[in-house]
Scaffold this motif. Structure first.
Motif, PDB file in Angstrom:
ATOM      1  N   GLU A 151       6.036 -33.109  13.506  1.00  0.00           N
ATOM      2  CA  GLU A 151       5.108 -33.622  14.521  1.00  0.00           C
ATOM      3  C   GLU A 151       3.975 -32.638  14.810  1.00  0.00           C
ATOM      4  O   GLU A 151       3.157 -32.879  15.700  1.00  0.00           O
ATOM      5  N   GLY A 152       3.938 -31.534  14.077  1.00  0.00           N
ATOM      6  CA  GLY A 152       2.887 -30.548  14.296  1.00  0.00           C
ATOM      7  C   GLY A 152       3.134 -29.637  15.479  1.00  0.00           C
ATOM      8  O   GLY A 152       2.208 -28.977  15.960  1.00  0.00           O
ATOM      9  N   LYS A 153       4.400 -29.558  15.941  1.00  0.00           N
ATOM     10  CA  LYS A 153       4.734 -28.722  17.089  1.00  0.00           C
ATOM     11  C   LYS A 153       5.372 -27.399  16.625  1.00  0.00           C
ATOM     12  O   LYS A 153       6.194 -27.392  15.716  1.00  0.00           O
ATOM     13  N   ILE A 154       4.973 -26.328  17.292  1.00  0.00           N
ATOM     14  CA  ILE A 154       5.539 -25.007  17.032  1.00  0.00           C
ATOM     15  C   ILE A 154       6.368 -24.634  18.256  1.00  0.00           C
ATOM     16  O   ILE A 154       5.822 -24.401  19.341  1.00  0.00           O
ATOM     17  N   TRP A 155       7.699 -24.592  18.101  1.00  0.00           N
ATOM     18  CA  TRP A 155       8.604 -24.343  19.225  1.00  0.00           C
ATOM     19  C   TRP A 155       8.709 -22.831  19.446  1.00  0.00           C
ATOM     20  O   TRP A 155       9.143 -22.084  18.587  1.00  0.00           O
ATOM     21  N   LEU A 156       8.305 -22.409  20.654  1.00  0.00           N
ATOM     22  CA  LEU A 156       8.077 -20.990  20.891  1.00  0.00           C
ATOM     23  C   LEU A 156       9.353 -20.190  21.112  1.00  0.00           C
ATOM     24  O   LEU A 156       9.438 -19.030  20.710  1.00  0.00           O
ATOM     25  N   ASP A 157      10.367 -20.776  21.740  1.00  0.00           N
ATOM     26  CA  ASP A 157      11.618 -20.041  21.933  1.00  0.00           C
ATOM     27  C   ASP A 157      12.249 -19.701  20.585  1.00  0.00           C
ATOM     28  O   ASP A 157      12.737 -18.590  20.373  1.00  0.00           O
ATOM     29  N   GLY A 158      12.242 -20.670  19.677  1.00  0.00           N
ATOM     30  CA  GLY A 158      12.802 -20.436  18.353  1.00  0.00           C
ATOM     31  C   GLY A 158      12.010 -19.389  17.588  1.00  0.00           C
ATOM     32  O   GLY A 158      12.588 -18.549  16.887  1.00  0.00           O
ATOM     33  N   PHE A 159      10.691 -19.440  17.733  1.00  0.00           N
ATOM     34  CA  PHE A 159       9.841 -18.445  17.072  1.00  0.00           C
ATOM     35  C   PHE A 159      10.161 -17.041  17.575  1.00  0.00           C
ATOM     36  O   PHE A 159      10.369 -16.112  16.788  1.00  0.00           O
ATOM     37  N   ALA A 160      10.231 -16.879  18.904  1.00  0.00           N
ATOM     38  CA  ALA A 160      10.480 -15.559  19.476  1.00  0.00           C
ATOM     39  C   ALA A 160      11.857 -15.033  19.075  1.00  0.00           C
ATOM     40  O   ALA A 160      12.012 -13.862  18.719  1.00  0.00           O
ATOM     41  N   ALA A 161      12.863 -15.904  19.116  1.00  0.00           N
ATOM     42  CA  ALA A 161      14.225 -15.473  18.795  1.00  0.00           C
ATOM     43  C   ALA A 161      14.354 -15.070  17.328  1.00  0.00           C
ATOM     44  O   ALA A 161      15.097 -14.144  16.986  1.00  0.00           O
ATOM     45  N   THR A 162      13.639 -15.752  16.449  1.00  0.00           N
ATOM     46  CA  THR A 162      13.771 -15.495  15.006  1.00  0.00           C
ATOM     47  C   THR A 162      12.911 -14.339  14.543  1.00  0.00           C
ATOM     48  O   THR A 162      13.367 -13.492  13.757  1.00  0.00           O
ATOM     49  N   TYR A 163      11.678 -14.265  15.038  1.00  0.00           N
ATOM     50  CA  TYR A 163      10.718 -13.335  14.439  1.00  0.00           C
ATOM     51  C   TYR A 163      10.416 -12.091  15.273  1.00  0.00           C
ATOM     52  O   TYR A 163       9.886 -11.117  14.739  1.00  0.00           O
ATOM     53  N   LEU A 164      10.736 -12.098  16.563  1.00  0.00           N
ATOM     54  CA  LEU A 164      10.490 -10.918  17.385  1.00  0.00           C
ATOM     55  C   LEU A 164      11.743 -10.088  17.598  1.00  0.00           C
ATOM     56  O   LEU A 164      11.735  -9.128  18.365  1.00  0.00           O
ATOM     57  N   ASP A 165      12.824 -10.453  16.926  1.00  0.00           N
ATOM     58  CA  ASP A 165      14.077  -9.708  16.996  1.00  0.00           C
ATOM     59  C   ASP A 165      14.053  -8.630  15.924  1.00  0.00           C
ATOM     60  O   ASP A 165      14.066  -8.932  14.733  1.00  0.00           O
ATOM     61  N   SER A 166      14.002  -7.373  16.343  1.00  0.00           N
ATOM     62  CA  SER A 166      13.874  -6.273  15.385  1.00  0.00           C
ATOM     63  C   SER A 166      15.154  -6.055  14.611  1.00  0.00           C
ATOM     64  O   SER A 166      16.254  -6.242  15.127  1.00  0.00           O
ATOM     65  N   GLU A 167      14.986  -5.629  13.351  1.00  0.00           N
ATOM     66  CA  GLU A 167      16.132  -5.279  12.513  1.00  0.00           C
ATOM     67  C   GLU A 167      16.198  -3.781  12.251  1.00  0.00           C
ATOM     68  O   GLU A 167      17.034  -3.311  11.487  1.00  0.00           O
ATOM     69  N   SER A 168      15.306  -3.024  12.884  1.00  0.00           N
ATOM     70  CA  SER A 168      15.250  -1.586  12.642  1.00  0.00           C
ATOM     71  C   SER A 168      16.338  -0.877  13.434  1.00  0.00           C
ATOM     72  O   SER A 168      16.554  -1.145  14.611  1.00  0.00           O
ATOM     73  N   ASP A 169      17.050   0.050  12.789  1.00  0.00           N
ATOM     74  CA  ASP A 169      18.082   0.830  13.459  1.00  0.00           C
ATOM     75  C   ASP A 169      17.494   2.055  14.143  1.00  0.00           C
ATOM     76  O   ASP A 169      18.025   2.541  15.128  1.00  0.00           O
TER      77      ASP A 169
END
Length: 378
Positions: free
Chosen positions: A203-221
């Motif tokens: 539908e052309g929608k970008i869901w922001l909670d999912g974006f933040a949870a997936t891409y702003l979660d750091s993997e650096s130790d």
């Protein structure tokens, strides 16, 4: 000094930098990211590497020898694991002493060699492997970094006179006042925009909670960013993009963001790289090396030798006099004599900033790169 400088061009010097006419119209007119100044007093050399942006490199003084390797030979140059899934990158080989037993495929590389003199410019596409040696006293050059665009709009290109234009009369997305922290090294706002558009559902929608949870979660130790920090960063970004609280934004909304709005979004996602700030020394110099040095700096009476520490911190560890003086003051040794025992007891307090320093976190860039690669959007 036998030293070098890589910096954004300070704004008072912008009038001395000519922007080529090919970057002054159409899509490129809003795509010049940064302009870097290169100075070396007695020559220098780079690793074999890739730049994250396309750029035009121009020499004011001195000579540069370039070795160029096409990206289709990446498997032959032994790209470092650290730089995979990032826009820039470097090779693991030692350019001055190539070990053919460890890196046998390097012998099959086909390369070009270019020598540049004062007044020459070279176009270096983003991702193209190159290694550069600088020669001559006070070698000076600039590199104009611009976006790797997938489409080009030629609006106004037929109206622009073919002349070089002073940089202070051209839109450059990230500038440097000449004082304080550099803004050098930001991601490409046009690639971030492309990335956000690719996250839309049917539908052309970008869901922001999912974006933040997936891409702003750091993997650096190796970092000082807590889960609360990440959640706060995501919350502020969502509030900026979606003040009405709908939970999503549309592709149309992203397409209509202005240049300044895209820069704001990028600063939420990728705050200024700590390596461009005066605080970088805290992460650049190992706290345990400083601790070892402190325990070695004492005189015959067992008192802390302040002068020995100040000089050794600069000469042996590569630090600055200012940070050395800051450590001495934290130990209470700036205006009085202190014993080595007192110094040892105060080390945790004096080196707190070194133990808790920020480091560059490439997690978001790598996730974005992999996503765009999977969707054929690089």
């Amino acid at each position: 000094m036998d030293a070098y400088v890589i910096s954004q061009v300070p704004q008072p010097m912008e009038r001395d930098i000519g922007i080529p006419p090919c970057l002054r119209c159409g899509s490129f007119s809003e795509a010049i990211q940064e302009v870097h100044l290169f100075l070396s007093a007695r020559g220098g050399q780079t690793k074999l590497h890739q730049d994250p942006y396309s750029n035009i490199h121009c020499i004011f003084n001195g000579t540069k020898d370039w070795l160029l390797v096409h990206p289709d030979q990446t498997d032959l140059v032994y790209m470092s694991d650290d730089s995979k899934f990032e826009w820039g990158g470097y090779s693991e080989i030692d350019i001055d002493s190539i070990d053919l037993e460890m890196f046998p495929k390097i012998k099959d590389v086909h390369y070009s060699k270019v020598t540049m003199n004062k007044g020459d410019c070279i176009f270096m596409p983003g991702g193209y492997w190159h290694q550069v040696r600088s020669w001559g006293y006070m070698n000076s050059a600039v590199s104009i970094w611009f976006s790797q665009l997938k489409q080009f709009t030629d609006k106004s290109c037929d109206q622009v006179k073919v002349t070089f234009t002073p940089m202070d009369q051209v839109m450059v997305l990230w500038q440097f006042s000449g004082h304080g922290d550099l803004t050098q090294g930001h991601m490409d706002i046009h690639i971030v925009k492309r990335f956000l558009l690719s996250l839309a559902d049917e539908e052309g929608k970008i869901w922001l909670d999912g974006f933040a949870a997936t891409y702003l979660d750091s993997e650096s130790d190796e970092r000082d960013v807590t889960r609360e920090d990440e959640e706060e960063r995501g919350r502020k970004l969502i509030e900026y993009l979606d003040p009405d609280g709908d939970g999503y934004v549309t592709q149309e909304y992203i397409l209509n963001l202005t240049i300044d709005q895209l820069k704001e979004v990028l600063l939420f996602i990728d705050p200024n790289d700590v390596s461009n700030t005066e605080e970088f020394e805290y992460s650049h110099i190992d706290a345990y090396d400083i601790e070892g040095l402190l325990t070695q700096c004492y005189n015959k009476r067992g008192m802390f030798d302040k002068e020995k520490f100040l000089s050794s911190y600069v000469e042996d560890l590569g630090g600055t006099p200012g940070k050395a003086a800051e450590i001495v003051e934290s130990l209470g040794a700036h205006n009085k004599e202190v014993s080595l025992t007192d110094v040892v007891n105060l080390i945790p307090q004096a080196l707190h900033k070194f133990h808790s320093s920020k480091v560059h976190d490439p997690s978001f860039e790598r996730k974005m790169y992999q996503h765009l690669h999977q969707h054929d959007e690089l």
